[in-house]
Design a protein around this motif. Structure first.
Motif, PDB file in Angstrom:
ATOM      1  N   SER A 115     -15.166  -0.381 -14.527  1.00  0.00           N
ATOM      2  CA  SER A 115     -15.519  -0.129 -13.131  1.00  0.00           C
ATOM      3  C   SER A 115     -14.305   0.397 -12.393  1.00  0.00           C
ATOM      4  CB  SER A 115     -16.004  -1.417 -12.473  1.00  0.00           C
ATOM      5  OG  SER A 115     -15.013  -2.403 -12.566  1.00  0.00           O
ATOM      6  N   PRO A 116     -14.411   1.513 -11.624  1.00  0.00           N
ATOM      7  CA  PRO A 116     -13.256   2.064 -10.900  1.00  0.00           C
ATOM      8  C   PRO A 116     -12.802   1.140  -9.788  1.00  0.00           C
ATOM      9  CG  PRO A 116     -15.265   3.196 -10.264  1.00  0.00           C
ATOM     10  CD  PRO A 116     -15.618   2.308 -11.402  1.00  0.00           C
ATOM     11  N   LEU A 117     -11.509   1.101  -9.547  1.00  0.00           N
ATOM     12  CA  LEU A 117     -10.941   0.264  -8.493  1.00  0.00           C
ATOM     13  C   LEU A 117     -10.627   1.122  -7.277  1.00  0.00           C
ATOM     14  CD1 LEU A 117      -8.467  -1.888 -10.597  1.00  0.00           C
ATOM     15  CD2 LEU A 117     -10.726  -2.518  -9.761  1.00  0.00           C
ATOM     16  N   LYS A 118     -10.853   0.552  -6.140  1.00  0.00           N
ATOM     17  CA  LYS A 118     -10.616   1.293  -4.899  1.00  0.00           C
ATOM     18  C   LYS A 118      -9.217   0.953  -4.376  1.00  0.00           C
ATOM     19  CE  LYS A 118     -15.530   0.924  -3.922  1.00  0.00           C
ATOM     20  NZ  LYS A 118     -16.561   0.380  -3.035  1.00  0.00           N
ATOM     21  N   LEU A 119      -8.224   1.403  -5.148  1.00  0.00           N
ATOM     22  CA  LEU A 119      -6.857   1.044  -4.790  1.00  0.00           C
ATOM     23  C   LEU A 119      -6.272   1.949  -3.719  1.00  0.00           C
ATOM     24  CD1 LEU A 119      -5.368   0.265  -8.298  1.00  0.00           C
ATOM     25  CD2 LEU A 119      -5.905  -1.356  -6.511  1.00  0.00           C
ATOM     26  N   PHE A 120      -6.813   3.151  -3.586  1.00  0.00           N
ATOM     27  CA  PHE A 120      -6.182   4.139  -2.721  1.00  0.00           C
ATOM     28  C   PHE A 120      -6.999   4.424  -1.471  1.00  0.00           C
ATOM     29  CE2 PHE A 120      -5.282   5.176  -7.213  1.00  0.00           C
ATOM     30  CZ  PHE A 120      -3.964   4.737  -7.228  1.00  0.00           C
ATOM     31  N   GLN A 121      -7.957   3.526  -1.163  1.00  0.00           N
ATOM     32  CA  GLN A 121      -8.772   3.763   0.030  1.00  0.00           C
ATOM     33  C   GLN A 121      -8.006   3.323   1.266  1.00  0.00           C
ATOM     34  OE1 GLN A 121     -12.486   1.789  -0.525  1.00  0.00           O
ATOM     35  NE2 GLN A 121     -13.221   3.264  -2.036  1.00  0.00           N
ATOM     36  N   GLN A 161       0.816  -1.198   0.000  1.00  0.00           N
ATOM     37  CA  GLN A 161       0.000   0.000   0.000  1.00  0.00           C
ATOM     38  C   GLN A 161       0.862   1.265   0.000  1.00  0.00           C
ATOM     39  OE1 GLN A 161      -3.277  -0.125  -0.325  1.00  0.00           O
ATOM     40  NE2 GLN A 161      -3.446   2.100  -0.373  1.00  0.00           N
ATOM     41  N   GLY A 162       1.950   1.246   0.749  1.00  0.00           N
ATOM     42  CA  GLY A 162       2.838   2.409   0.775  1.00  0.00           C
ATOM     43  C   GLY A 162       3.496   2.647  -0.575  1.00  0.00           C
ATOM     44  N   ASP A 163       3.845   1.562  -1.277  1.00  0.00           N
ATOM     45  CA  ASP A 163       4.446   1.706  -2.606  1.00  0.00           C
ATOM     46  C   ASP A 163       3.446   2.303  -3.593  1.00  0.00           C
ATOM     47  OD1 ASP A 163       6.713   0.586  -1.561  1.00  0.00           O
ATOM     48  OD2 ASP A 163       6.268  -1.446  -2.291  1.00  0.00           O
ATOM     49  N   ILE A 164       2.173   1.904  -3.460  1.00  0.00           N
ATOM     50  CA  ILE A 164       1.136   2.442  -4.351  1.00  0.00           C
ATOM     51  C   ILE A 164       0.983   3.950  -4.135  1.00  0.00           C
ATOM     52  CG2 ILE A 164      -1.336   2.402  -4.877  1.00  0.00           C
ATOM     53  CD1 ILE A 164      -1.318  -0.575  -4.224  1.00  0.00           C
TER      54      ILE A 164
END
Length: 673
Positions: free
Chosen positions: A667-673, A605-608
């Protein structure tokens, strides 16, 4: 006068009607009695002996073999005594519980284990509380006899001395005590007391003398609990201390530790089974399963050996069945006719489960038929492949052997009939195929009695097809090795072809839905959208993502030589390259970052968040450069906007409308939640 005469006539008629009916009923009854008396079958000596053996096995099986076979009372063996008493029975009568209790008391009265007990120190005192409790068991008034006082005493009693133990054993050896209420509770409390006071170590001879009583009580207790669906493992855990009085504690603990995987402790089970009545009661079902397993393994070995001879002829078949008959007779003698069970047969490269057989002979026929058909199915001049078998074939024929043609005639005719029944475009599922075949089962059985093997295979074909579709799905994706790398476009084409196959069309909705979800993952990755990996996803979906990670490759160098990476290592290495470039002050282009975007689920998650910040800065730099160069016209504007589902151009740019519409569809992805 006329009326009176009419009344008398009516009464006479009524009497005439009653008397013949009653007399006829009596006459009919006497006639039936006479007929039945004539038809009574007198038991021959063999029948009487077998009946007596069954009664002894049922009622006194816990007695030592030496007492049953060699102990005499008034010069008569126990077995002979039972036979005589059974022959002397009046018709319709039987030997009841009282008879067996008295018989056991008679033959166990001077058992050496009990009669030979004597205290070393004859001056030992006996507790008055114990004497009072034992006296209540033999009260002069039968109605006042009770074991409740002894049960309460044993719960808190201190350890017995040897004299007290010997007295307790001799009193409790009286079979008449079994008629008292709550006898099982008394026996269990006595065993708990023996375990608590470590009597087995202190007084081994006394414990051996009452081991038969303990054995019988525990067997009866287990039988009653088993009827209430109590598991064997639960019974063993709750009574391990009591069982240790009559069994090897190590064996009991090993069975408990096996967690119902009884095949791992087969030797321990056999020792417990041979221990006594309780062991036989607890382990009987498992020993039957082992016996059936041994029989099946032996038949499989005989059949496999027979099909090593090529060609396989009618003579070979007769020899194979003759060798199997010996195993059948041994199995029948052990199981005493109780041979109905479910078996597993390897057929067509799969394990056909829950195949019910009525006898060991039927199992032999099915196993020979399975080997025979495995040799011939799908071969030129052999047996015809049914439609669903083409999709489920695990590989080439397991058995390679030529078969005499006359042995295939019945199976070939049955398969031809079934092929015409199910090769219909209107049949959309395997359950429909099975219904059609079952409806014509009698006609098929006339041609091939062993076709129920194929029917059992068809009953689990739906689950097998689901597994086959999952395997085929993974085959459309890159292999987990570097040699199997393919492009996303090619994988998408292969998945589309698989979705149009006849196998997928006839599969259930779950299998179709699983394939569609994989197609969606690949399609989204083509658009630059990373899939999401959540805790609730199936193992198959995790495998799909592992294969999809191999879409990404990155060239590195090691010791001056090119070293290509694939999958997650490649993604991490490429991410490190971008961050190092950004840290050095060099410009990271949007295109470089967008190449990594479909694989962001492989990053932490930190890398994203870090790569998102770099991407935001890259977009701003590209936008500022466009403005400074004067490229601000509405028609040629290429301003980029960061969205959760990728990069799109601002509305109003030359190509922004089309890209925006494409982004809305994904469909949008919730990658940054």
């Amino acid at each position: 006068m006329a009326k009176k005469g009419n009344g008398e006539n009516a009464a006479q008629k009524k009497a005439v009607k009653k008397v013949p009916l009653k007399a006829t009923a009596v006459a009919n009854k006497e006639s039936l009695d006479n007929d039945s008396a004539k038809k009574i079958r007198r038991l021959r000596r063999r029948d009487s002996d077998e009946k007596a053996d069954r009664a002894i096995e049922k009622n006194v099986k816990y007695l030592p073999k030496a007492i049953v076979e060699r102990k005499e009372s008034n010069g008569i063996l126990l077995r002979q005594r039972v036979k005589q008493d059974m022959k002397a029975l009046v018709d319709g009568k039987r030997l009841g519980p009282t008879y067996w209790s008295n018989l056991i008391a008679e033959y166990m009265d001077d058992a050496p284990e009990v009669s030979g007990l004597a205290p070393v120190n004859k001056s030992e005192a006996v507790s008055n509380d114990l004497l009072n409790a034992l006296a209540r068991l033999h009260d002069d008034n039968p109605a006042a006899r009770s074991n409740a006082m002894l049960v309460r005493f044993l719960r808190t009693a201190p350890a017995f001395n040897q004299t007290e133990w010997i007295g307790m054993v001799k009193v409790m050896s009286d079979p008449k005590l079994e008629r008292l209420r709550n006898h099982d509770e008394l026996m269990l409390e006595w065993m708990k007391f023996a375990s608590r006071t470590e009597a087995k170590n202190l007084f081994p001879a006394e414990i051996r003398a009452c081991s038969l009583l303990f054995d019988r009580a525990l067997a009866h207790h287990w039988t009653s609990l088993k009827k209430s669906n109590v598991k064997l493992s639960t019974f063993l855990e709750l009574h391990v201390d009591q069982l240790a009085l009559i069994m090897d504690r190590t064996d009991v603990l090993a069975v408990i530790a096996s967690k119902d995987s009884m095949s791992l402790v087969r030797k321990q089970l056999a020792r417990l089974y041979d221990n006594g009545e309780c062991g036989r009661a607890m382990m009987a079902e498992h020993m039957k399963q082992f016996s059936a397993l041994d029989f099946s393994e032996a038949i499989v070995g005989i059949v496999k050996k027979a099909f090593m001879k090529t060609p396989f002829t009618m003579k070979n078949l007769a020899e194979c069945k003759s060798e199997c008959d010996t195993m059948v007779q041994d199995f029948a003698s052990i199981n005493k006719g109780r041979s109905k069970r479910c078996i597993v047969i390897d057929f067509f490269g799969h394990a056909v489960r829950d195949l019910k057989v009525e006898s060991p002979e039927e199992e032999v026929d099915l196993r020979i038929a399975a080997a025979l058909k495995d040799c011939c199915i799908g071969l030129v001049g052999g047996l015809e492949l049914l439609s669903y078998e083409r999709w489920l074939r695990a590989g080439p024929n397991a058995v390679k052997c030529e078969v005499e043609r006359c042995l295939m005639e019945g199976a070939a005719a049955a398969r031809r009939l079934v092929a015409e029944l199910i090769d219909d475009a209107r049949i959309s599922s395997f359950s429909e195929m099975a219904q059609i075949i079952v409806a014509k089962a009698n006609s098929i059985a006339c041609l091939d009695p062993t076709f129920r093997l194929e029917l059992a295979f068809l009953s689990q074909a739906e689950s097998l097809v689901g597994a086959a579709i999952r395997t085929a799905t993974l085959a459309c994706l890159p292999d987990l090795s570097a040699k199997g790398a393919i492009a996303m476009d090619l994988a998408a084409i292969k998945l589309a072809e698989l979705a149009k196959s006849e196998m997928v069309k006839r599969s259930n909705s779950a299998s179709k839905g699983g394939l569609e979800s994989v197609q969606m993952v690949v399609a989204n990755m083509q658009r630059g959208i990373s899939p999401e990996l959540q805790a609730g996803h199936s193992d198959h979906f995790v495998k799909v993502l592992d294969h999809c990670s191999m879409f990404f490759s990155h060239q590195t160098s090691k010791d001056g030589e090119a070293a290509p990476l694939f999958g997650k290592p490649a993604v991490i290495a490429y991410f490190q390259t971008l961050t190092d470039k950004h840290s050095a002050g060099a410009e990271v282009s949007v295109k470089e970052i967008e190449t990594l975007r479909p694989f962001w689920w492989l990053l932490a998650q930190g890398d994203i968040q870090q790569i998102q910040a770099i991407l935001t800065q890259s977009i701003k730099t590209a936008t500022d450069k466009g403005r400074s160069s004067g490229a601000c016209s509405h028609s040629s504007s290429s301003q980029l906007v960061l969205k959760n589902d990728g990069l799109v151009k601002k509305k109003g740019s030359a190509t922004g409308g089309a890209d925006a519409d494409s982004a809305k569809k994904a469909s949008p992805l919730k990658l940054f939640q």
